[in-house]
Design an enzyme around this catalytic site. Structure first.
Site, short mmCIF file in Angstrom:
data_model
loop_
_atom_site.label_atom_id
_atom_site.label_comp_id
_atom_site.label_asym_id
_atom_site.label_seq_id
_atom_site.Cartn_x
_atom_site.Cartn_y
_atom_site.Cartn_z
N ASP A 1 -0.72 1.90 2.31
CA ASP A 1 -1.98 2.60 2.62
C ASP A 1 -1.75 4.07 2.91
O ASP A 1 -2.54 4.70 3.62
CB ASP A 1 -2.64 1.95 3.84
CG ASP A 1 -2.86 0.46 3.65
OD1 ASP A 1 -3.30 0.08 2.56
OD2 ASP A 1 -2.59 -0.31 4.59
N SER B 1 -2.57 9.63 4.82
CA SER B 1 -2.89 8.33 5.38
C SER B 1 -4.24 7.92 4.81
O SER B 1 -5.25 8.59 5.05
CB SER B 1 -2.96 8.39 6.91
OG SER B 1 -3.43 7.16 7.43
N ARG B 2 -4.26 6.85 4.04
CA ARG B 2 -5.50 6.46 3.37
C ARG B 2 -6.47 5.75 4.32
O ARG B 2 -7.57 5.39 3.91
CB ARG B 2 -5.19 5.60 2.15
CG ARG B 2 -4.67 6.44 0.99
CD ARG B 2 -4.52 5.61 -0.27
NE ARG B 2 -3.24 4.99 -0.39
CZ ARG B 2 -2.14 5.58 -0.87
NH1 ARG B 2 -2.19 6.83 -1.26
NH2 ARG B 2 -1.01 4.92 -0.97
N VAL B 3 -6.07 5.53 5.55
CA VAL B 3 -7.01 5.07 6.57
C VAL B 3 -7.56 6.27 7.33
O VAL B 3 -8.74 6.35 7.64
CB VAL B 3 -6.32 4.07 7.53
CG1 VAL B 3 -7.26 3.67 8.65
CG2 VAL B 3 -5.87 2.85 6.76
#
Length: 505
Positions: A340, A365-367
């Site tokens: 992620d 950070s894909r969150v």
């Protein structure tokens, strides 16, 4: 008349035979055809299943990795010196499993759960197989709770969430393990249980990591799984799966766990070695075709569970090594597509003294901000944009010329941001320290501080807050919030502290 010893022995043997119940007994038995480099080719075990544990007549164990019509490729979990062609091999009907539970906390074990620290046997709640299915989508919850790593550049620019999988990638000796160990050390006062898995690492490197964890004060909430470079390839191969199973036990019990896998590049190399020795078809760079699958099925097990299943979480920080910073290499690209987000460490930044050597342009950070503490997000503000603009302007100003006032102010602020993002190893910051540091940078309190003095300011922030803003620190620690009065007081403390470093006109 003296008794005859031979007669007594015969009488006892006859009584034993009379009381025995003799019946046929089936045993799955095979024969070693070839042995070498930790892999045995076995014939005669037609009913063996994939990953089934096999026992050798000399006491060694292994597991079936390849099932061909005529032979079985068995990966040994012990040394091969006592296994010879012609030895008998027996199937067990069970798969590889490891002990799990609180009895492992504070212990150093091998991938089979056998103790390596000399503290006696492991007291386990139960045993679980190393291969387990990942939680289904419906069983997962949103990743919204933050994981404070204590590393300022990570927590402010690339925040992590509980249940996330964030790859740490970079060249050899650029601080990948140090960054991961710092993240574990930062959990000393949190509710997270940490698992550190060392795969194919030098004994000296593993010893340094363990020493750092033991001095952090939270080793009694850690599990260290070691499969060193001298271990059998089979142990290195099962190590990340064993560590994941140990961590999953706490997740499934409604607790929170963090696992560091150091590193998956070496695990992929071990997988390639085993595949070639068992005569599997090679693919790109001689890796077998399932090299993506073995890591995908591993990392998919990290998740945040729904409230109906206890709400536990398992956060994964896998590590991968690049060569000459090539992120497009086979294994790094596989792992980047699985995880992620990634934290990229740059060798050039490392040698320039920018530590942690995080490349702010390539890391992501894909969150993202969904998990970042709201107070820290507010304090950081436009930090990432300001820093990116500074790096771009700095490149252009190297060609000469006098920048205007606005550009000079951006360069001044950017230089302070870069210094604020530096951090010594094994010195994790509290959330309150990170918030205060970002407030000082964004409010311009460091603009009058010489660049060379920012490091001293940064290092002294925790002690100054404990002395003059202890109530605000406690509030941030307990609630991750701060009211307007507390915010103003914190700024006053930081301003007075920054003035002690400022250049007097």
């Amino acid at each position: 008349m003296p008794r005859d010893p031979e007669t007594d022995w015969l009488s006892a043997a006859q009584q034993t035979l009379d009381t025995m119940t003799l019946s046929p007994r089936a045993a799955h038995r095979g024969r070693v055809e070839e042995i070498g480099d930790g892999v045995a080719m076995i014939s005669g075990l037609r009913d063996v299943g994939l990953d089934e544990v096999l026992h050798f007549s000399g006491g060694q164990t292994g597991f079936a990795r390849v099932l061909d019509p005529d032979q079985i490729g068995c990966v040994l979990l012990d040394g091969t010196t006592q296994v010879e062609a012609g030895d008998a091999v027996y199937g067990t009907g069970t798969v590889v499993d490891v002990p799990v539970g609180a009895g492992l906390l504070g212990r150093i074990v091998d991938p089979l759960g056998r103790p390596l620290d000399g503290k006696g046997a492991i007291t386990a709640d139960t045993r679980m197989p190393i291969e387990r299915a990942a939680p289904a989508i419906i069983d997962r919850d949103l990743v919204t709770e933050p994981v404070q790593t204590g590393v300022v550049v990570v927590d402010t620019l690339f925040p992590l969430g509980r249940g996330q999988r964030e790859l740490i990638v970079g060249d050899h000796s650029t601080g990948k393990t140090t960054l991961a160990i710092d993240a574990i050390m930062a959990q000393a006062h949190s509710d997270m249980i940490c698992v550190y898995v060392a795969i194919g690492q030098k004994s000296s490197s593993v010893r340094r990591a363990i020493t750092a964890l033991q001095t952090a004060g939270n080793f009694d909430r850690c599990i260290v799984v070691v499969a060193s470079a001298a271990s059998a390839p089979g142990l290195q191969w099962i190590a990340p799966y064993a560590g994941m199973t140990m961590a999953e036990h706490f997740r499934d019990a409604g607790q929170h766990a963090l696992i560091v896998i150091d590193d998956l590049s070496k695990h992929a190399a071990t997988h390639r070695e085993i595949a070639l020795l068992t005569r599997q078809s090679p693919g790109r760079e001689a890796y077998p075709g399932d090299v993506f699958y073995i890591h995908a099925r591993l990392l998919e097990r990290a998740a945040k569970l729904s409230a109906a299943l206890g709400g536990g979480s398992l956060t994964a920080l896998p590590i991968a090594e690049t060569v000459a910073g090539n992120l497009s290499d086979y294994i790094p690209t596989n792992l980047i597509s699985i995880t992620d987000g990634q934290i990229v460490l740059d060798a050039a930044l490392f040698h320039q003294g920018q530590k942690p050597a995080v490349d702010a342009g390539l890391s992501v950070s894909r969150v993202g901000g969904k998990t970042q503490a709201k107070l820290l997000r507010t304090a950081a503000g436009t930090l990432r944009l300001d820093y990116a603009q500074f790096l771009e302007l700095e490149v252009f100003t190297r060609f000469g010329g006098m920048p205007d006032g606005r550009v000079r102010s951006q360069l001044t602020r950017g230089a302070r941001i870069r210094e604020a993002l530096r951090q010594d190893q094994h010195t994790p910051f509290r959330l309150a320290d990170e918030v205060a540091l970002m407030m000082a940078v964004q409010a311009g309190l460091l603009d009058a501080v010489p660049t060379s003095a920012v490091a001293a300011f940064r290092a002294g922030v925790p002690a100054r807050l404990d002395q003059q803003a202890a109530a605000q620190v406690q509030t941030i620690t307990d609630t991750s919030t701060l009211d307007d009065t507390g915010h103003a007081h914190l700024l006053d403390v930081l301003n007075a502290y920054a003035e002690t470093f400022a250049v007097q006109p």
